[in-house]
Design a protein around this motif. Sequence first.
Motif, PDB file in Angstrom:
ATOM      1  N   THR A   1     -21.942 -65.889  15.238  1.00 42.21           N
ATOM      2  CA  THR A   1     -22.335 -65.977  13.833  1.00 42.21           C
ATOM      3  C   THR A   1     -21.791 -64.817  13.006  1.00 42.21           C
ATOM      4  O   THR A   1     -22.097 -64.697  11.839  1.00 42.21           O
TER       5      THR A   1
ATOM      6  N   SER B   1     -28.441 -63.631  19.938  1.00 42.11           N
ATOM      7  CA  SER B   1     -28.130 -63.177  21.299  1.00 42.11           C
ATOM      8  C   SER B   1     -26.628 -63.129  21.644  1.00 42.11           C
ATOM      9  O   SER B   1     -26.202 -62.186  22.332  1.00 42.11           O
TER      10      SER B   1
ATOM     11  N   ALA C   1     -36.835 -60.770  14.439  1.00 38.30           N
ATOM     12  CA  ALA C   1     -36.920 -59.546  15.242  1.00 38.30           C
ATOM     13  C   ALA C   1     -36.562 -58.310  14.409  1.00 38.30           C
ATOM     14  O   ALA C   1     -37.316 -57.347  14.351  1.00 38.30           O
TER      15      ALA C   1
ATOM     16  N   ASP D   1     -31.636 -55.371  21.692  1.00 38.80           N
ATOM     17  CA  ASP D   1     -32.718 -56.327  21.953  1.00 38.80           C
ATOM     18  C   ASP D   1     -32.329 -57.275  23.084  1.00 38.80           C
ATOM     19  O   ASP D   1     -31.160 -57.389  23.451  1.00 38.80           O
TER      20      ASP D   1
ATOM     21  N   ASP E   1     -26.869 -57.505   7.479  1.00 35.86           N
ATOM     22  CA  ASP E   1     -27.100 -58.915   7.819  1.00 35.86           C
ATOM     23  C   ASP E   1     -25.984 -59.721   7.164  1.00 35.86           C
ATOM     24  O   ASP E   1     -25.562 -59.399   6.042  1.00 35.86           O
TER      25      ASP E   1
ATOM     26  N   TRP F   1     -32.584 -72.146  16.478  1.00 37.00           N
ATOM     27  CA  TRP F   1     -31.372 -71.942  17.286  1.00 37.00           C
ATOM     28  C   TRP F   1     -31.713 -71.552  18.726  1.00 37.00           C
ATOM     29  O   TRP F   1     -30.891 -71.736  19.631  1.00 37.00           O
TER      30      TRP F   1
HETATM   31  N1  LIG Z   1     -37.893 -58.180  21.970  1.00 38.63           N
HETATM   32  C1  LIG Z   1     -38.583 -59.137  21.396  1.00 38.63           C
HETATM   33  O1  LIG Z   1     -39.787 -59.218  21.543  1.00 38.63           O
HETATM   34  C2  LIG Z   1     -37.860 -60.147  20.547  1.00 38.63           C
HETATM   35  C3  LIG Z   1     -38.591 -61.023  19.747  1.00 38.63           C
HETATM   36  C4  LIG Z   1     -37.900 -61.936  18.962  1.00 38.63           C
HETATM   37  C5  LIG Z   1     -36.512 -62.005  19.042  1.00 38.63           C
HETATM   38  N2  LIG Z   1     -35.847 -61.152  19.866  1.00 38.63           N
HETATM   39  C6  LIG Z   1     -34.377 -61.226  19.961  1.00 38.63           C
HETATM   40  O2  LIG Z   1     -33.833 -60.846  18.704  1.00 38.63           O
HETATM   41  C7  LIG Z   1     -32.664 -61.583  18.428  1.00 38.63           C
HETATM   42  C8  LIG Z   1     -32.780 -62.214  17.045  1.00 38.63           C
HETATM   43  O3  LIG Z   1     -33.805 -63.185  17.090  1.00 38.63           O
HETATM   44  P1  LIG Z   1     -34.542 -63.641  15.759  1.00 38.63           P
HETATM   45  O4  LIG Z   1     -35.633 -64.518  16.190  1.00 38.63           O
HETATM   46  O5  LIG Z   1     -34.819 -62.469  14.895  1.00 38.63           O
HETATM   47  O6  LIG Z   1     -33.389 -64.505  15.069  1.00 38.63           O
HETATM   48  P2  LIG Z   1     -33.291 -64.872  13.511  1.00 38.63           P
HETATM   49  O7  LIG Z   1     -32.385 -66.033  13.428  1.00 38.63           O
HETATM   50  O8  LIG Z   1     -34.657 -64.967  12.925  1.00 38.63           O
HETATM   51  O9  LIG Z   1     -32.589 -63.581  12.891  1.00 38.63           O
HETATM   52  C9  LIG Z   1     -31.276 -63.236  13.175  1.00 38.63           C
HETATM   53  C10 LIG Z   1     -30.745 -62.479  11.968  1.00 38.63           C
HETATM   54  O10 LIG Z   1     -29.463 -61.960  12.285  1.00 38.63           O
HETATM   55  C11 LIG Z   1     -28.548 -62.278  11.227  1.00 38.63           C
HETATM   56  N3  LIG Z   1     -27.230 -62.332  11.838  1.00 38.63           N
HETATM   57  C12 LIG Z   1     -26.717 -63.288  12.633  1.00 38.63           C
HETATM   58  N4  LIG Z   1     -25.495 -62.933  13.067  1.00 38.63           N
HETATM   59  C13 LIG Z   1     -25.249 -61.703  12.556  1.00 38.63           C
HETATM   60  C14 LIG Z   1     -24.163 -60.810  12.650  1.00 38.63           C
HETATM   61  N5  LIG Z   1     -23.113 -61.112  13.390  1.00 38.63           N
HETATM   62  N6  LIG Z   1     -24.226 -59.655  11.967  1.00 38.63           N
HETATM   63  C15 LIG Z   1     -25.307 -59.332  11.223  1.00 38.63           C
HETATM   64  N7  LIG Z   1     -26.365 -60.150  11.086  1.00 38.63           N
HETATM   65  C16 LIG Z   1     -26.352 -61.317  11.759  1.00 38.63           C
HETATM   66  C17 LIG Z   1     -29.052 -63.582  10.660  1.00 38.63           C
HETATM   67  O11 LIG Z   1     -28.583 -63.798   9.353  1.00 38.63           O
HETATM   68  C18 LIG Z   1     -30.561 -63.374  10.738  1.00 38.63           C
HETATM   69  O12 LIG Z   1     -31.050 -62.718   9.589  1.00 38.63           O
HETATM   70  C19 LIG Z   1     -32.529 -62.621  19.539  1.00 38.63           C
HETATM   71  O13 LIG Z   1     -31.530 -62.209  20.414  1.00 38.63           O
HETATM   72  C20 LIG Z   1     -33.887 -62.628  20.213  1.00 38.63           C
HETATM   73  O14 LIG Z   1     -33.785 -62.874  21.598  1.00 38.63           O
HETATM   74  C21 LIG Z   1     -36.485 -60.221  20.587  1.00 38.63           C
END
Ligand SMILES: NC(=O)c1ccc[n+]([C@@H]2O[C@H](COP(=O)([O-])OP(=O)(O)OC[C@H]3O[C@@H](n4cnc5c(N)ncnc54)[C@H](O)[C@@H]3O)[C@@H](O)[C@H]2O)c1
Length: 371
Positions: A368, A81, A17, A101, A40, A168
């Motif tokens: 995380t 999340s 995202a 998000d 990140d 996850w």
């Molecule tokens: N609005 C949309 O259309 C949409 C689409 C996809 C995902 N999302 C949301 O985005 C969020 C992330 O999903 P994703 O698929 O990108 O996950 P992902 O696992 O691909 O990416 C998460 C990223 O966050 C980093 N991270 C984790 N904890 C952290 C922290 N405490 N501080 C800083 N960085 C941290 C991880 O290292 C990783 O790079 C989820 O909550 C998901 O619901 C929204």
Amino acid sequence: MKKSDRIKVGIIGLGRAGWGMHAGELTRFKDMFEITALCDIELKRAATLNKEQKLSARTCRDYREILTAPEVELVAIACRSPEHTDYALEALKAGKYVVLDKPIALNYADGKKLLAADRRYPGRLFCRQNRRFEPEFNHVLEIIDSGVLGKICMIRHSVFSYQRRNDWQTIRRCGGGQLNNWGPHLIDHAVQLAGAPIKSVNGILRKVTAVGDAEDFFKILLTARNGRIIDVEFSGGAAIPSNVYEVHGDRGSLILPPGPDAEFHLKYLDPEYPLKAIRADAGTPPPPGHCSWAPYRNPEELHWIEKHFPVKPHNDDNIGTIYRHVYNAIRKGIPYRVKTAEAVEVVHITELVRQQNPAFLQPHVIHTGLK
Ligand SMILES: NC(=O)c1ccc[n+]([C@@H]2O[C@H](COP(=O)([O-])OP(=O)(O)OC[C@H]3O[C@@H](n4cnc5c(N)ncnc54)[C@H](O)[C@@H]3O)[C@@H](O)[C@H]2O)c1
């Protein structure tokens, strides 16, 4: 637009995202936004994105650095999340604008905290229900509002695919499950399509093809005070997709089949031929072959109009234009379309559905972030 009018953004979480959507969308609106910080827990992601996109953003592992960075005006929260609510509350408290998000919260109690913060810091929180800007949804809404279908009785909205997901998002203790993932989008659509306050919520959760222990199927039936029934379904275990939208009113129906180039099929009663006033008849119908009309039908001729046409709402929005609305709200004072109270109502409905399906209640989630 002056360069100094650009909103300086720090993104927390650079995954599918944060990197794949937020960074790309912000870059698309270069005259409105400048990415000035990338965070990140895997620092290498921030450095790589910085280099790849030729940014000169601050990079960090600890989200708190973003919250105190003076060059960051807006914080985009796109990490996993379970961190969403707390990070958003902290960022608002630190005086930042926040794009949060979905899911904005994993439970209603946290949702209410966001609502309280939204009241305390008005106009600062932008819930990223980006599918509110989806052309299909907006066009369906326009057709319903035009009145062509008459009084709406029933709406079905389905997103089906076949996925053996194992990330996850399939694990409950990570805040996963499709009710948290696709639920915010589809429930938000459903509440908007209802056109009146929601009266009842009934949901079923199942695990079909995904691994992990979280649901990859949900079916939610909402009834609204205006009598509309909205049936929303998501399945990650359906090899043949269903129609994406079906809307049935007392003067016609609308269907949108699945697929990227799908066209609407609209069938409605021609308003040029008003329906005759007829009354229910308690008598015995004539014997077969002794009347001019089919015995189980009504005796009048119905004049239908049928149309097929592509998805093309009046606005030029899509799920990638949400940041333009964020800019317009911050810099021009144009009200943002997604109200925080609406996003919190989605969280409330999510929680009700989860309570109705105790096997999918969320255990204590794992965080995380850095300690
Ligand atoms: N609005 C949309 O259309 C949409 C689409 C996809 C995902 N999302 C949301 O985005 C969020 C992330 O999903 P994703 O698929 O990108 O996950 P992902 O696992 O691909 O990416 C998460 C990223 O966050 C980093 N991270 C984790 N904890 C952290 C922290 N405490 N501080 C800083 N960085 C941290 C991880 O290292 C990783 O790079 C989820 O909550 C998901 O619901 C929204």
